[in-house]
Design a protein around this motif. Structure first.
Motif, PDB file in Angstrom:
ATOM      1  N   LYS A 193      -7.724  -1.190  -9.559  1.00 44.23           N
ATOM      2  CA  LYS A 193      -6.520  -1.379 -10.361  1.00 44.23           C
ATOM      3  C   LYS A 193      -5.916  -0.037 -10.773  1.00 44.23           C
ATOM      4  O   LYS A 193      -6.627   0.977 -10.884  1.00 44.23           O
ATOM      5  CB  LYS A 193      -6.859  -2.171 -11.629  1.00 44.23           C
ATOM      6  CG  LYS A 193      -7.296  -3.597 -11.367  1.00 44.23           C
ATOM      7  CD  LYS A 193      -7.594  -4.299 -12.681  1.00 44.23           C
ATOM      8  CE  LYS A 193      -8.025  -5.738 -12.461  1.00 44.23           C
ATOM      9  NZ  LYS A 193      -8.338  -6.419 -13.741  1.00 44.23           N
ATOM     10  N   SER A 194      -4.639  -0.053 -11.009  1.00 43.32           N
ATOM     11  CA  SER A 194      -3.937   1.129 -11.495  1.00 43.32           C
ATOM     12  C   SER A 194      -4.551   1.606 -12.811  1.00 43.32           C
ATOM     13  O   SER A 194      -4.892   0.803 -13.670  1.00 43.32           O
ATOM     14  CB  SER A 194      -2.459   0.787 -11.704  1.00 43.32           C
ATOM     15  OG  SER A 194      -1.736   1.924 -12.073  1.00 43.32           O
ATOM     16  N   HIS A 247      -2.742   5.731  -9.440  1.00 46.46           N
ATOM     17  CA  HIS A 247      -1.582   4.846  -9.412  1.00 46.46           C
ATOM     18  C   HIS A 247      -1.268   4.467  -7.964  1.00 46.46           C
ATOM     19  O   HIS A 247      -1.765   5.113  -7.036  1.00 46.46           O
ATOM     20  CB  HIS A 247      -0.384   5.523 -10.083  1.00 46.46           C
ATOM     21  CG  HIS A 247      -0.537   5.653 -11.559  1.00 46.46           C
ATOM     22  ND1 HIS A 247      -1.084   6.753 -12.165  1.00 46.46           N
ATOM     23  CD2 HIS A 247      -0.243   4.789 -12.568  1.00 46.46           C
ATOM     24  CE1 HIS A 247      -1.116   6.582 -13.470  1.00 46.46           C
ATOM     25  NE2 HIS A 247      -0.609   5.399 -13.736  1.00 46.46           N
ATOM     26  N   PRO A 248      -0.458   3.428  -7.757  1.00 40.62           N
ATOM     27  CA  PRO A 248      -0.178   2.984  -6.390  1.00 40.62           C
ATOM     28  C   PRO A 248       0.278   4.098  -5.448  1.00 40.62           C
ATOM     29  O   PRO A 248      -0.066   4.074  -4.261  1.00 40.62           O
ATOM     30  CB  PRO A 248       0.918   1.929  -6.594  1.00 40.62           C
ATOM     31  CG  PRO A 248       0.598   1.340  -7.926  1.00 40.62           C
ATOM     32  CD  PRO A 248       0.124   2.510  -8.762  1.00 40.62           C
ATOM     33  N   ILE A 284      -4.598   1.341  -4.367  1.00 42.17           N
ATOM     34  CA  ILE A 284      -4.447   1.131  -5.800  1.00 42.17           C
ATOM     35  C   ILE A 284      -3.453  -0.003  -6.020  1.00 42.17           C
ATOM     36  O   ILE A 284      -2.313   0.055  -5.539  1.00 42.17           O
ATOM     37  CB  ILE A 284      -3.954   2.408  -6.507  1.00 42.17           C
ATOM     38  CG1 ILE A 284      -4.849   3.593  -6.131  1.00 42.17           C
ATOM     39  CG2 ILE A 284      -3.909   2.205  -8.015  1.00 42.17           C
ATOM     40  CD1 ILE A 284      -6.279   3.460  -6.545  1.00 42.17           C
TER      41      ILE A 284
END
Lengths: 113, 115
Positions: B14-15, B85-86, B114
């Protein structure tokens, strides 16, 4: 800054053909040049390494040449096979880059049965 | 000889999570290790160079506080992506050399996703 260019970006050939992949670089002050193979989602497999003082290296069906003065290298693949399908990366090691490699974007090769 | 092991091979998280990637030289002492990042259809781009026992040297545009590199021994370097982060989703590959202009030996890479 060293720029490494590979042509073509993608290539599709029928099985059995001989083919040539091209690599050019802008700064001729190199220690060596390497050709790598990368399968999808995988790491790198070193194919051939040519020192700056050498003109070519051979391994099996692969032959790599180096013309340092003109900033060019070629990877010749003889009698291509479907198992040769992968992305081929050219990378140069500069004498002033702290031993990190400068990579081209690669040539994506597809050999069809 | 000259095998580099990279772990894990694939991470989905997850972020905001921090992720640690390990790079080990199994049968040689790597005085220098390199961390590269590869986005889809792009080339490998050097992120940082680490020498055993000293601080890593980061390439321009790479945030050293986000990508923490530790090279505490001659056989292990770690890359920690902090608060991922993504946009940090990418393929990360390490390599090691014995020294000088010796051939680089690459790990199999880590695919980081992510969400």
């Amino acid at each position: 800054k060293q720029e490494v260019t590979q042509i073509p970006a993608a290539l599709s050939v029928p099985e059995g053909e001989n083919l040539v992949l091209n690599c050019s670089f802008t700064d001729s002050a190199i220690y060596n040049l390497q050709w790598f193979r990368q399968d999808p989602g995988k790491g790198l497999t070193s194919l051939l390494l040519i020192q700056s003082s050498q003109r070519e290296q051979t391994s099996g069906r692969l032959n790599a040449s180096l013309d340092k003065s003109s900033g060019r290298s070629t990877l010749y693949i003889a009698a291509s096979q479907p198992g040769d399908s992968a992305t081929y990366l050219c990378a140069v090691l500069n004498s002033n880059s702290g031993y990190a490699l400068n990579f081209g974007k690669g040539t994506s090769l597809l050999v069809t049965p | 000889g000259a095998v580099v092991s990279q772990h894990p091979s694939w991470v989905i998280c997850k972020s905001g999570t921090s992720v640690k990637i390990e790079c080990r030289s199994l049968d040689f002492q790597a005085t220098t290790m390199f961390w590269y990042r590869q986005f889809p259809k792009q080339s490998l781009m050097l992120m940082a160079t680490s020498n055993e026992g000293s601080k890593a040297t980061y390439e321009q545009g790479v945030e050293k506080d986000k990508f923490l590199i530790n090279h505490a021994s001659l056989t292990l370097s770690t890359l920690t992506v902090t608060s991922a982060h993504p946009e940090d989703s990418s393929f990360y590959i390490c390599s090691g050399i014995r020294g000088g202009n010796q051939p680089q030996h690459f790990g199999d890479g880590t695919r980081l996703s992510i969400l």
